[in-house]
Design a protein around this motif. Sequence first.
Motif, PDB file in Angstrom:
ATOM      1  N   PHE A 257       0.900  -1.200  -0.004  1.00  0.00           N
ATOM      2  CA  PHE A 257      -0.058  -0.093   0.070  1.00  0.00           C
ATOM      3  C   PHE A 257       0.813   1.305  -0.251  1.00  0.00           C
ATOM      4  CE2 PHE A 257      -2.556   2.990   2.416  1.00  0.00           C
ATOM      5  CZ  PHE A 257      -3.744   2.874   1.465  1.00  0.00           C
ATOM      6  N   MET A 258       2.049   1.052   0.909  1.00  0.00           N
ATOM      7  CA  MET A 258       2.985   2.375   1.003  1.00  0.00           C
ATOM      8  C   MET A 258       3.741   2.665  -0.414  1.00  0.00           C
ATOM      9  SD  MET A 258       4.103   1.895   4.791  1.00  0.00           S
ATOM     10  CE  MET A 258       5.806   2.779   4.523  1.00  0.00           C
ATOM     11  N   ALA A 259       4.126   1.309  -1.120  1.00  0.00           N
ATOM     12  CA  ALA A 259       4.864   1.363  -2.281  1.00  0.00           C
ATOM     13  C   ALA A 259       3.965   2.073  -3.404  1.00  0.00           C
ATOM     14  CB  ALA A 259       5.339   0.039  -2.470  1.00  0.00           C
ATOM     15  N   THR A 260       2.690   1.841  -3.195  1.00  0.00           N
ATOM     16  CA  THR A 260       1.929   2.405  -4.393  1.00  0.00           C
ATOM     17  C   THR A 260       1.075   3.381  -4.016  1.00  0.00           C
ATOM     18  OG1 THR A 260      -0.032   0.684  -3.673  1.00  0.00           O
ATOM     19  CG2 THR A 260       1.566   0.048  -5.312  1.00  0.00           C
ATOM     20  N   TYR A 261       1.283   4.154  -2.845  1.00  0.00           N
ATOM     21  CA  TYR A 261       0.596   5.169  -2.389  1.00  0.00           C
ATOM     22  C   TYR A 261       0.731   6.243  -3.384  1.00  0.00           C
ATOM     23  CZ  TYR A 261      -1.782   8.341   0.999  1.00  0.00           C
ATOM     24  OH  TYR A 261      -2.819   8.846   1.444  1.00  0.00           O
ATOM     25  N   SER A 262       1.861   6.745  -3.654  1.00  0.00           N
ATOM     26  CA  SER A 262       2.214   8.077  -4.574  1.00  0.00           C
ATOM     27  C   SER A 262       2.198   7.588  -6.003  1.00  0.00           C
ATOM     28  CB  SER A 262       3.357   8.709  -4.141  1.00  0.00           C
ATOM     29  OG  SER A 262       4.523   7.778  -3.963  1.00  0.00           O
ATOM     30  N   MET A 263       1.565   6.325  -6.317  1.00  0.00           N
ATOM     31  CA  MET A 263       1.450   6.106  -7.941  1.00  0.00           C
ATOM     32  C   MET A 263       2.925   6.076  -8.732  1.00  0.00           C
ATOM     33  SD  MET A 263      -1.683   5.449  -8.632  1.00  0.00           S
ATOM     34  CE  MET A 263      -2.100   5.124  -7.063  1.00  0.00           C
ATOM     35  N   PRO A 264       3.716   4.959  -8.286  1.00  0.00           N
ATOM     36  CA  PRO A 264       5.030   4.843  -8.819  1.00  0.00           C
ATOM     37  C   PRO A 264       4.944   4.710 -10.294  1.00  0.00           C
ATOM     38  CG  PRO A 264       4.656   2.991  -7.665  1.00  0.00           C
ATOM     39  CD  PRO A 264       3.392   3.876  -7.299  1.00  0.00           C
ATOM     40  N   LYS A 265       5.976   5.045 -11.138  1.00  0.00           N
ATOM     41  CA  LYS A 265       5.685   4.662 -12.583  1.00  0.00           C
ATOM     42  C   LYS A 265       6.053   3.349 -12.637  1.00  0.00           C
ATOM     43  CE  LYS A 265       7.014   9.277 -14.168  1.00  0.00           C
ATOM     44  NZ  LYS A 265       8.277  10.160 -14.646  1.00  0.00           N
ATOM     45  N   LEU A 266       6.751   2.694 -11.694  1.00  0.00           N
ATOM     46  CA  LEU A 266       7.215   1.433 -11.821  1.00  0.00           C
ATOM     47  C   LEU A 266       7.133   0.592 -10.296  1.00  0.00           C
ATOM     48  CD1 LEU A 266       8.166  -0.759 -13.818  1.00  0.00           C
ATOM     49  CD2 LEU A 266      10.457  -0.268 -13.254  1.00  0.00           C
ATOM     50  N   LEU A 267       6.508  -0.608 -10.432  1.00  0.00           N
ATOM     51  CA  LEU A 267       6.402  -1.325  -8.978  1.00  0.00           C
ATOM     52  C   LEU A 267       7.151  -2.538  -9.219  1.00  0.00           C
ATOM     53  CD1 LEU A 267       5.110  -1.592  -6.359  1.00  0.00           C
ATOM     54  CD2 LEU A 267       3.043  -2.706  -7.308  1.00  0.00           C
ATOM     55  N   LEU A 268       8.049  -2.974  -8.438  1.00  0.00           N
ATOM     56  CA  LEU A 268       8.915  -4.024  -8.413  1.00  0.00           C
ATOM     57  C   LEU A 268       8.647  -4.911  -7.377  1.00  0.00           C
ATOM     58  CD1 LEU A 268      12.530  -2.497  -9.068  1.00  0.00           C
ATOM     59  CD2 LEU A 268      10.870  -3.346 -10.951  1.00  0.00           C
ATOM     60  N   LEU A 269       8.014  -6.198  -7.663  1.00  0.00           N
ATOM     61  CA  LEU A 269       7.687  -7.067  -6.514  1.00  0.00           C
ATOM     62  C   LEU A 269       8.708  -8.517  -6.538  1.00  0.00           C
ATOM     63  CD1 LEU A 269       3.673  -7.086  -7.348  1.00  0.00           C
ATOM     64  CD2 LEU A 269       4.990  -5.695  -5.475  1.00  0.00           C
ATOM     65  N   ASP A 270       9.427  -8.418  -5.454  1.00  0.00           N
ATOM     66  CA  ASP A 270      10.341  -9.585  -5.488  1.00  0.00           C
ATOM     67  C   ASP A 270      10.001 -10.630  -4.547  1.00  0.00           C
ATOM     68  OD1 ASP A 270      12.613 -11.143  -5.574  1.00  0.00           O
ATOM     69  OD2 ASP A 270      13.959  -9.462  -5.152  1.00  0.00           O
TER      70      ASP A 270
END
Lengths: 275, 309
Positions: A171-184
């Motif tokens: 939720f925090m990682a996507t809060y400010s609408m990143p251009k890219l999301l990396l899920l490891d």
Amino acid sequence: MAENRETKTTGTNIMLEADSITKTFNPDTVDAKKALDNLSIKVKKGDFISIIGANGAGKSTLFNAIAGSFITDSGKLVLDGEDITLLPEYKRAKQIGRLFQDPLRGTAPGMTIEENLALAAGHGGWLSHINNADRKAFREKVSQLGMGLEDRMNQQVGLLSGGQRQALTLFMATYSMPKLLLLDEHTAALDPGTAEKVLKITKEIVEENGLTCLMITHNMQSALELGNRTIMMHHGRIIMDTEGEERSKLTVSDLLKRFKQLSGEELDNDRMLLI
Amino acid sequence: MDAIATVVQTALELGLMSALTVLALFLSYSMLNVCDLSTDGCFTFGAAVGAVVAISGHPFLSIFAAMAAGAISGLVTAVLQTRMGINSLLAGIIVNTALYSVNIAVMGQASLLSMNKTETVFTKLRAALKDTVFAGQYKLIVAAVAVLVISVLLGLFLKTKLGLAVRATGDNPDMVRSSSINPVFTTTVGLCIANSFTALSGCLLAQSQKSVDINIGQGMLTVALASLLIGTTFLGRKKMPWRILGMTFGAIVFRLVYTIALRLNMPAFMLKAVSAVIVIIAISFPYLKAQVPLLKRRLSGRKGARSNG
């Protein structure tokens, strides 16, 4: 589709472009290991790519290179038209959200849920405080996770379970609408039920916001089910890249066969789930 | 009765003045998770700079000059550990050593500086309170106001976004490393602020006793750490304002205990040893407590073996 192809040639619908990036660990020693070998990939805006590969294939190294945990030895990285090749990690982090396997890694345990969110929210200057409008917004958004966290906003994050912490991190990682999301492998350390729940939340958040996302997974089934494109890595290179109709016909056993055929080795990953 | 009141008041004054150093450690040690070993030198640095500026006729400016000096010292420590790859403990030791020379230079190549006829905030307040009921409390008032102001400012700072980022840097370095917070920046800001508190602490102590000795700061880190641990034991699990208040509480309790020990004929030179013992007990206690069950099992195992044999 024809229109899409046209915009593609102008380059504006490419979110991330890695151009021949290379990284060698312990260079000039007997332990030298080429973790990324002239790797190139173009990620389109809105792509949701699952990444599979054996142990040591360079999947996490690729993420480290993109996120800036180290600077690559050679090659170029372009994020949404901006050259980020030499940009330090914390500067890239404004545009790149990242989740790790360890659910404890993405949140500060000694701080409250609210305080963690305030750090992620990104708006306001250094001297800004959490105000009531923020509190309300945080509560509302957190309630969407469906984990009952909205009533525990002033509790320390260290008191939450691993699954709750990982959901909060997502939720925090996507809060400010990143251009890219990396899920490891972000669900690998969770129990099956929680993992499924977190994966479902992941899917919802990515789809709702049209995020561009790369996801490393050891679960071959979800590699094929989630997202629109799957790549397979081996010895620091991409050996398979599939999407569209071709991908939709693939089964797990096809994937295994393709791997053997492309790499000349059996897919050897002690954590690989085949079903 | 009066004698006891005087002793208690002196303990309160000294406790409040050292509380500023405890608040500095609260920020660097408890929040930022950096053990700043330059504390002793920085304390003396604040005292020396404060004294020199006061002697040159600027009683109020001396306070801010001391704080600025402390911030610069913190900046150097921070740069050494964040930009030059020097281990944080080593960075503190190096700065502490260098400050010894710097302090002697600041004090005009002397190791003792007297402020007997110097105008300071203390003498100003003493003059202002002359012939009032508070005439004897001027030192206490200056120290209390300083602690109050710094505590409030620290509390407000820790609630700001920058303050939260500083806390996160100490709380989960892994998280911060992969976030948009620059740990180099937060560590630098934290150490600058913390060291400005330490220097203020030294400045006030020196001005209240009207002299600076090059050794005024020696052992201050251990004394402050002991106070911090006392405060954390009593109020460490509460919310932030209480935790900050706990630092002053710890500093005063430490001073009172020490004063009582003095009354029981403990020689004054034992202060540092007593603070060392308190720090050892407070830090090792949780570890030793965890060892007790294991020790018990080992002992009972040995007994069992003996009875079997």
